[in-house]
Design an enzyme around this catalytic site. Structure first.
Site, PDB file in Angstrom:
ATOM      1  N   HIS A 267       0.803  -1.203  -0.027  1.00 43.37           N
ATOM      2  CA  HIS A 267       0.097  -0.042   0.066  1.00 43.37           C
ATOM      3  C   HIS A 267       0.940   1.195   0.026  1.00 43.37           C
ATOM      4  O   HIS A 267       0.875   1.950  -0.900  1.00 43.37           O
ATOM      5  CB  HIS A 267      -0.899   0.089   1.307  1.00 43.37           C
ATOM      6  CG  HIS A 267      -1.978  -1.031   0.972  1.00 43.37           C
ATOM      7  ND1 HIS A 267      -2.848  -1.115   0.013  1.00 43.37           N
ATOM      8  CD2 HIS A 267      -2.154  -2.171   2.180  1.00 43.37           C
ATOM      9  CE1 HIS A 267      -3.679  -2.323   0.460  1.00 43.37           C
ATOM     10  NE2 HIS A 267      -3.034  -2.800   1.704  1.00 43.37           N
ATOM     11  N   ASP A 318      -5.270  -7.915  -3.376  1.00 44.37           N
ATOM     12  CA  ASP A 318      -5.343  -7.572  -1.996  1.00 44.37           C
ATOM     13  C   ASP A 318      -6.785  -8.232  -1.556  1.00 44.37           C
ATOM     14  O   ASP A 318      -6.833  -9.381  -1.487  1.00 44.37           O
ATOM     15  CB  ASP A 318      -5.480  -6.221  -1.603  1.00 44.37           C
ATOM     16  CG  ASP A 318      -5.334  -6.005  -0.160  1.00 44.37           C
ATOM     17  OD1 ASP A 318      -5.499  -6.927   0.766  1.00 44.37           O
ATOM     18  OD2 ASP A 318      -5.413  -4.790   0.158  1.00 44.37           O
TER      19      ASP A 318
HETATM   20 ZN   LIG Z   1      -3.516  -6.718   2.766  1.00 45.60          ZN
END
Ligand SMILES: [Zn+2]
Length: 440
Positions: A267, A318
């Site tokens: 991220h 994800d």
């Molecule tokens: Zn994750």
């Protein structure tokens, strides 16, 4: 050794760009010849129309989150309310249902052109935190699921010890994630063996889940492994880290020697300018997950700045709000456009590199993700004659194609998807039953 021959009408060959009429020869699971400019395929060659890419790497996955797709959009909320829904599913899973769900999800990935997945795995133990008779039953279910689906996997087994940056103990379903301390995690993961389609890597869940006192030792024990860590997905994590430690999460990891070239920060949505310099200066990779980051209202990470600072970029789906690596790849560029009001921050080649070679490298498979002699024979054929892609130039396919335009997928020289269908599994039926089993 039997040689298979494929003819690509167009192929993306990395630095050589988009090249027409490429003959590909494969034996023993590797490319043995890559010859551009072969206008007339030899007899016996299988013709692939459209654009042929190297295998795509999905560098950040939590397979069970797929059960939440399309089920969390009523009533607003935030990342934290979504996480409670995710914990409800986590509480229901056992090794059998985990295997069934992951196998269907990895098969969906195969249909989308993914030849290797990085599974960030933290759901280790039974419902109250008691280990299963085989303490790695859940991880082994994930390894088997990838084999069933025909793709490679790097199991990023996560250390998860606390529920806050201040070190609060695990609570509720989180007890399933914890190994007590670093020695407990090391002892359990040491018993994991990697079959040929797998690598065993490590993960540090986040600075929320691993108290600072363990970080230096964790870095020493995982030197050289693929190591992934959630970093600054939410502003709240930064604020808590500043309050407790007087530094940002990236600063805390750097202070304890965690940042390095074999490490991938997942991220990095809210890094400071100093964090960007730290990540890039240590050549720490960054895995962006644009479809999840927008689904969860996380924000827009500074992909261009991170890449310019020296961080290799990879991509992950994800939470699997969608599984479409083209959407992830163009999301990096399109989010930059929205944030910066400028177009053309990344080239198509940079986006494809993130989706292929960089992702494989971040997962410990440096010999995959390129169409080159000696590389693992992964390929993804993308149709350029569908309603979505007709008239699209090969060099623009990453901005137009979807997972549904993938016609053929080969992983390690074995055909996994042919004519848009998985060769072994009824993917939609398996997804339906596996999701229903853990949500009904
Ligand atoms: Zn994750």
């Amino acid at each position: 050794m039997r040689t298979m021959t494929w003819h690509a009408r167009h192929a993306w060959l990395g630095p050589a760009g988009f090249v027409p009429d490429v003959l590909l020869e494969v034996a023993g699971g590797r490319f043995t010849a890559v010859t551009p400019g072969v206008a007339v395929p030899p007899p016996g060659a299988t013709r692939l129309g459209g654009l042929v890419l190297p295998g795509l790497a999905n560098a950040h996955s939590h397979a069970f989150h797929r059960a939440l797709r399309g089920r969390t959009h009523a009533g607003g909320g935030s990342f934290w309310t979504w996480r409670q829904r995710m914990y409800d599913v986590a509480a229901r899973l056992d090794p059998d249902s985990c295997h069934a769900l992951a196998r269907a999800v990895y098969a969906e990935m195969a249909l989308a052109g993914v030849t290797c997945v990085g599974e960030f795995h933290y759901l280790h133990h039974g419902p109250d935190g008691t280990p299963y008779a085989d303490p790695n039953a859940m991880g082994e279910a994930l390894l088997a699921a990838a084999a069933d689906a025909g793709i490679r996997i790097t199991l990023l087994d996560a250390l998860y010890l606390s529920s806050s940056v201040a070190g609060a103990p695990l609570d509720g379903v989180q007890r399933r994630f914890g190994d007590g301390d670093l020695d407990g995690w090391s002892a359990r993961t040491a018993a994991l063996a990697a079959p040929p389609h797998a690598r065993i890597g490590a993960a540090l869940h986040s600075v929320r889940a691993v108290p600072a006192g363990f970080l230096t030792d964790f870095a020493a024990r995982t030197a050289g492994l693929p190591v992934h860590v959630h970093l600054s997905e939410q502003r709240a994590e930064n604020e808590q880290c500043l309050a407790v430690h007087g530094c940002t999460p990236a600063g805390l990891l750097d202070r304890h020697g965690v940042l390095a070239g074999h490490v991938t920060a997942v991220h990095a949505t809210h890094p400071s300018a100093a964090d960007v310099a730290l990540l890039g200066g240590t050549r720490t990779g960054v895995c962006l997950c644009p479809t999840t980051e927008r689904d969860l209202a996380d924000g827009i990470g500074p992909g261009r700045a991170l890449a310019d600072a020296g961080s290799p970029l990879s991509l992950g789906s994800d939470s699997h709000a969608v599984i479409d690596m083209f959407e992830e790849a163009r999301g990096v560029e399109l989010h930059e456009r929205l944030a910066g009001e400028r177009r053309g921050r990344f080239t198509a080649g940079e986006l494809l590199h993130a989706a292929t070679a960089a992702g494989h490298t971040a997962l410990g498979w440096a010999d995959a993700g390129t169409i080159a002699v000696g590389a693992r024979a992964d390929l993804v054929a993308v149709r350029l004659d569908t309603a979505r892609t007709a008239g699209v130039a090969p060099a623009g396919a990453v901005f137009a194609a979807t997972a549904a335009d993938v016609s053929h997928v080969m992983a390690d020289g074995r055909l996994v998807v042919a004519d848009g269908r998985h060769v072994g599994l009824d993917v939609a039926a398996e997804l339906h039953s596996a999701v229903t089993a853990v949500t009904a």
